[in-house]
Design a protein around this motif. Sequence first.
Motif, PDB file in Angstrom:
ATOM      1  N   GLY A  10       0.854  -1.189   0.000  1.00 17.94           N
ATOM      2  CA  GLY A  10       0.000   0.000   0.000  1.00 17.94           C
ATOM      3  C   GLY A  10       0.886   1.234   0.000  1.00 17.94           C
ATOM      4  N   ASP A  11       0.670   2.134   0.976  1.00 21.25           N
ATOM      5  CA  ASP A  11       1.514   3.325   1.075  1.00 21.25           C
ATOM      6  C   ASP A  11       2.596   3.151   2.140  1.00 21.25           C
ATOM      7  N   ILE A  12       2.800   1.894   2.591  1.00 16.11           N
ATOM      8  CA  ILE A  12       3.775   1.597   3.657  1.00 16.11           C
ATOM      9  C   ILE A  12       4.995   0.925   3.045  1.00 16.11           C
ATOM     10  N   THR A  13       6.160   1.383   3.483  1.00 14.39           N
ATOM     11  CA  THR A  13       7.395   0.698   3.105  1.00 14.39           C
ATOM     12  C   THR A  13       7.682  -0.336   4.191  1.00 14.39           C
TER      13      THR A  13
ATOM     14  N   LYS B 299      14.136   3.881   9.757  1.00 11.34           N
ATOM     15  CA  LYS B 299      13.254   5.018  10.052  1.00 11.34           C
ATOM     16  C   LYS B 299      13.821   6.321   9.484  1.00 11.34           C
ATOM     17  N   LYS B 300      15.144   6.450   9.483  1.00 12.77           N
ATOM     18  CA  LYS B 300      15.759   7.651   8.940  1.00 12.77           C
ATOM     19  C   LYS B 300      15.581   7.728   7.423  1.00 12.77           C
ATOM     20  N   LYS B 301      15.554   6.557   6.790  1.00  8.01           N
ATOM     21  CA  LYS B 301      15.543   6.504   5.317  1.00  8.01           C
ATOM     22  C   LYS B 301      14.149   6.671   4.737  1.00  8.01           C
ATOM     23  N   TYR B 302      13.113   6.175   5.463  1.00  7.45           N
ATOM     24  CA  TYR B 302      11.759   6.202   4.923  1.00  7.45           C
ATOM     25  C   TYR B 302      10.831   6.933   5.889  1.00  7.45           C
ATOM     26  N   GLU B 303       9.837   7.677   5.289  1.00  2.00           N
ATOM     27  CA  GLU B 303       8.929   8.461   6.116  1.00  2.00           C
ATOM     28  C   GLU B 303       7.876   7.592   6.762  1.00  2.00           C
ATOM     29  N   LYS B 304       7.244   6.676   5.960  1.00  4.77           N
ATOM     30  CA  LYS B 304       6.212   5.786   6.506  1.00  4.77           C
ATOM     31  C   LYS B 304       6.738   4.370   6.355  1.00  4.77           C
ATOM     32  N   VAL B 305       7.334   3.854   7.442  1.00  3.61           N
ATOM     33  CA  VAL B 305       8.009   2.575   7.358  1.00  3.61           C
ATOM     34  C   VAL B 305       7.670   1.702   8.550  1.00  3.61           C
ATOM     35  N   ILE B 306       7.590   0.421   8.288  1.00  2.00           N
ATOM     36  CA  ILE B 306       7.528  -0.594   9.342  1.00  2.00           C
ATOM     37  C   ILE B 306       8.697  -1.529   9.075  1.00  2.00           C
ATOM     38  N   ALA B 307       9.612  -1.600  10.065  1.00  2.00           N
ATOM     39  CA  ALA B 307      10.819  -2.406   9.914  1.00  2.00           C
ATOM     40  C   ALA B 307      10.782  -3.576  10.889  1.00  2.00           C
ATOM     41  N   ALA B 308      11.064  -4.781  10.398  1.00  2.00           N
ATOM     42  CA  ALA B 308      11.079  -5.981  11.244  1.00  2.00           C
ATOM     43  C   ALA B 308      12.367  -6.738  10.965  1.00  2.00           C
TER      44      ALA B 308
ATOM     45  N   LEU C 199      -0.115  -6.439   7.151  1.00  2.00           N
ATOM     46  CA  LEU C 199      -0.199  -5.051   6.693  1.00  2.00           C
ATOM     47  C   LEU C 199      -1.125  -4.920   5.481  1.00  2.00           C
ATOM     48  N   SER C 200      -1.348  -6.058   4.788  1.00  2.00           N
ATOM     49  CA  SER C 200      -2.232  -6.041   3.615  1.00  2.00           C
ATOM     50  C   SER C 200      -3.697  -6.164   4.004  1.00  2.00           C
ATOM     51  N   GLU C 201      -3.951  -6.574   5.214  1.00  2.00           N
ATOM     52  CA  GLU C 201      -5.319  -6.766   5.674  1.00  2.00           C
ATOM     53  C   GLU C 201      -5.890  -5.437   6.187  1.00  2.00           C
ATOM     54  N   PRO C 202      -7.171  -5.295   6.123  1.00  2.00           N
ATOM     55  CA  PRO C 202      -7.788  -4.071   6.669  1.00  2.00           C
ATOM     56  C   PRO C 202      -7.572  -3.987   8.172  1.00  2.00           C
ATOM     57  N   ARG C 203      -7.375  -2.759   8.678  1.00  2.24           N
ATOM     58  CA  ARG C 203      -7.172  -2.556  10.119  1.00  2.24           C
ATOM     59  C   ARG C 203      -8.523  -2.530  10.801  1.00  2.24           C
ATOM     60  N   ALA C 204      -8.710  -3.377  11.763  1.00  2.00           N
ATOM     61  CA  ALA C 204     -10.006  -3.473  12.438  1.00  2.00           C
ATOM     62  C   ALA C 204     -10.257  -2.217  13.262  1.00  2.00           C
TER      63      ALA C 204
END
Length: 884
Positions: free
Chosen positions: A776-779, A801-810, A879-884
């Motif tokens: 989606g719009d998430i990196t 986090k420094k490299k991307y504005e909207k990011v989830i890193a695992a 992250l691809s699923e709708p947020r409840a």
Amino acid sequence: MITSVNDIRQAFLSFFEERDHEIVPSAPLVPQNDPTLLFINAGMVPFKNVFTGADKRPYDKAVSAQKCVRAGGKHNDLDNVGYTARHHTFFEMLGNFSFGDYFKEQAIINAWTLLTEVFGLPAEKLLVTIFHTDDEAASLWKKIAGLPEERIIRIATADNFWSMGDTGPCGPCSEIFYDHGPQIPGGPPGSPEEDGDRFIEIWNLVFMQFDQQPDGERLSLPKPSIDTGMGLERIATVLQGIHNNYETDLFRALIDASVDVTGRPATGDDLIAHRVIADHLRAASFLISDGVTPSNEGRGYVLRRIMRRAMRYAHGLGAKDPLLTQLVPALVAEMGGAYPDLIRGQSLVQDTLRVEEERFADLLDRGLKLLADETQSLTPGGTLAGETAFKLYDTYGFPLDLTEDALRRAGYGLDQAGFDAAMAAQKARARASWQGSGDASAETVWFDVKADSGATDFIGYVHEEAEGVVLAMAQNGERVAESGAGEEIAFVTNQTPFYAESGGQAGDAGTAEGEAVRLVITDTKKGAGSLHVHQARIDKGTLKEGDVLRLKVDGKRRVRIKSNHSATHLVHAALRRHLGDHVTQKGSFVGPESFRFDFSHNDGLTPAQIDEVEAEVNAIIRQNDAGQISLMPYEDAISAGAMALFGEKYEDEVRVLRLGEDPADPARPYSMELCGGTHVARTGDIALFAIVSEGAVASGVRRIEAVTGEAARAYYKERAASAAAAAAALKVSIADLPARLSQLMDERKKLEKDLVAARKKAALGGGDGPRTETVGDITFVGQVVEGVPAKELRGLIADAKKKYEKVIAAFIATAEDKASLSVGVSDALIEQWPAPDLVRIGVDALGGKGGGGKPDLAHGGGPDAAAAEAALEKIKARLSEPRA
């Protein structure tokens, strides 16, 4: 010419020293080697075990001037003192002793030479007595002294045969008498008129030559010995040409001092009062300087009776202010040269006398008024009820002997049986109350012992070795009559040098030996409040109630404990000076190896503060100032500035310890606290002080752990050795070690930083960066890495986090079979995708449970490292699923 008391004493000692006798200083008045005696009452008592063979000395001939007291038990001259010419509570006994060296002939030669040549007594004025069957002594007196038969008087009674007891060493005596002349009434010894004052015994020679057997048979000793006793006061009257001991130069000086203070001349009835005061001043002062303190039991009670008898006579002389304490300097001036302990203990003596005199004045006024009220209804010659006398004693603290004395002077009697019955009833009530209080059965045992025998007489302030009679024994909380080898036992004795654990100070350890038993004492604790209960293991033999034990404190251990205990007082004072008056002691434990000291303070001490406290305590130690002990009422001690422990229960009369000089005001003590423990004689005895650690033990309470003496030296040496080893390893001097360590730490930090960067680069494929996908719009940045510590996953997430504005890193770090997961979420996404929610998905895939953290960063893990890639896929899929 030798006439003064001090000259006579010195001449006697010097005479025998010239004849190879060891001058043995006077033993303290509290006997170490005879628990059946309240006080030493004869010159030979300190040598008792030498005569029996139980003790060995490095000499076989000795001479001494021994302090003696006869004021309690069967040796009680108290009521006669002041009224007769020669009765005293305190007296000095001059004696020479041979332990198997010379015997009768040399003893008689020594005696005759000293009396006639050194003291210059006319031979015709001397006569002797011998035991009626001792022909050898009669022959020697004729040969050596040239005495005719009529001046060698044979006595058939026990007066001229001495024994140590029913069995043991014994032998005939030969007493030497001085004839004051026919103008003095009285006859020679053995005559009907012998009680007169013409013929006065001045010296007794005991020829110890037999060993008395239980069946009465007397066997010859393999090494016959000599024990002699010459009363210094008596020989002084002879040499000074007088007939009353109270007219000697020493007593005249004391009586003159009493006259000066009271303003009442020594004439008429007042003469007796001044004599009583002079005599009792000597006894009380020497007892106090030898460690006896006034109390209502045992030796302390005898001391208090002596003091109060003198105080009653001082009251009769009209003394309004404490009198005895004002006379101590006069006593020290007369006798301090011969007995240095009197000089060292002068302040303690004066403080103790002053306290007792002030307390007695109030007690006497109140008690006499109460007694007057109670006797108003009595008819002349009537008897005061025992219950009334007990009420005066129990409720108002008015001693029975004072009641008896006041009644006697007023012509009344006392119902002694009624008093005894009331006392017994009170003890029964106290025992019942104790047994019903829920305390352990062992404590009940000790309470019963205390009720029957009184408190343990602790003599450990003066002695580290003494004899004691076993009063009771207990095993597993039950009283037993005897116990054998290998058993653990608790026992109490009538007196002991062993300190019982209290006030933070550990109990003493040591040994005890009897005739056929040996024990190792591992600890000493309080029982029933005032009994010293020895915890021991029987090493050999059988211990029974009534056994006499030689109790010996582990002296080296005691020295270390004393050093540590005195140091706690100096630490307390130093902390208050450097941190503030809010600092108070909150607890302590003083052992032989180290001590801990707890105190009120919120913040940890800085290194500079620790150094200041440590330096100041060591400066006070180097003063080597004598510690001062005094007794005073609790309120007076607090008013004088003494520190007391909050919540601690104190007696009405307390022991005050002063240590060191205040650097800002040398007239003030550095430390002044209430304490009943054992302490160093001088601050220098502590030697060295070191703080080992400082830290918190509770909210607002800090703890210092420290060492002294040899332990402190070893602590510093160990630190120095460690520094030297480190310097050698780094090839620098100890002085350059801090700089070199700082340099190495900087280099280590740089290397660790470089290592982290290298591991990160290697883990991410050598510089291509982590795997990145768009959902989606998430990196989404996710990767499994090996060889990276779990704590370094935070850095990878921070880079993402420094490299991307909207990011989830695992990121998942694997090691062996385990996996550690960290999930980071940029600020723009944390409301929609909190990190703990995503971590729990990954943890579940890894076979783990839980996981959590903050909305922007969470951690977890699991045991299935093989499922790491699957765990990342599940997080990404979420992250691809709708947020409840």
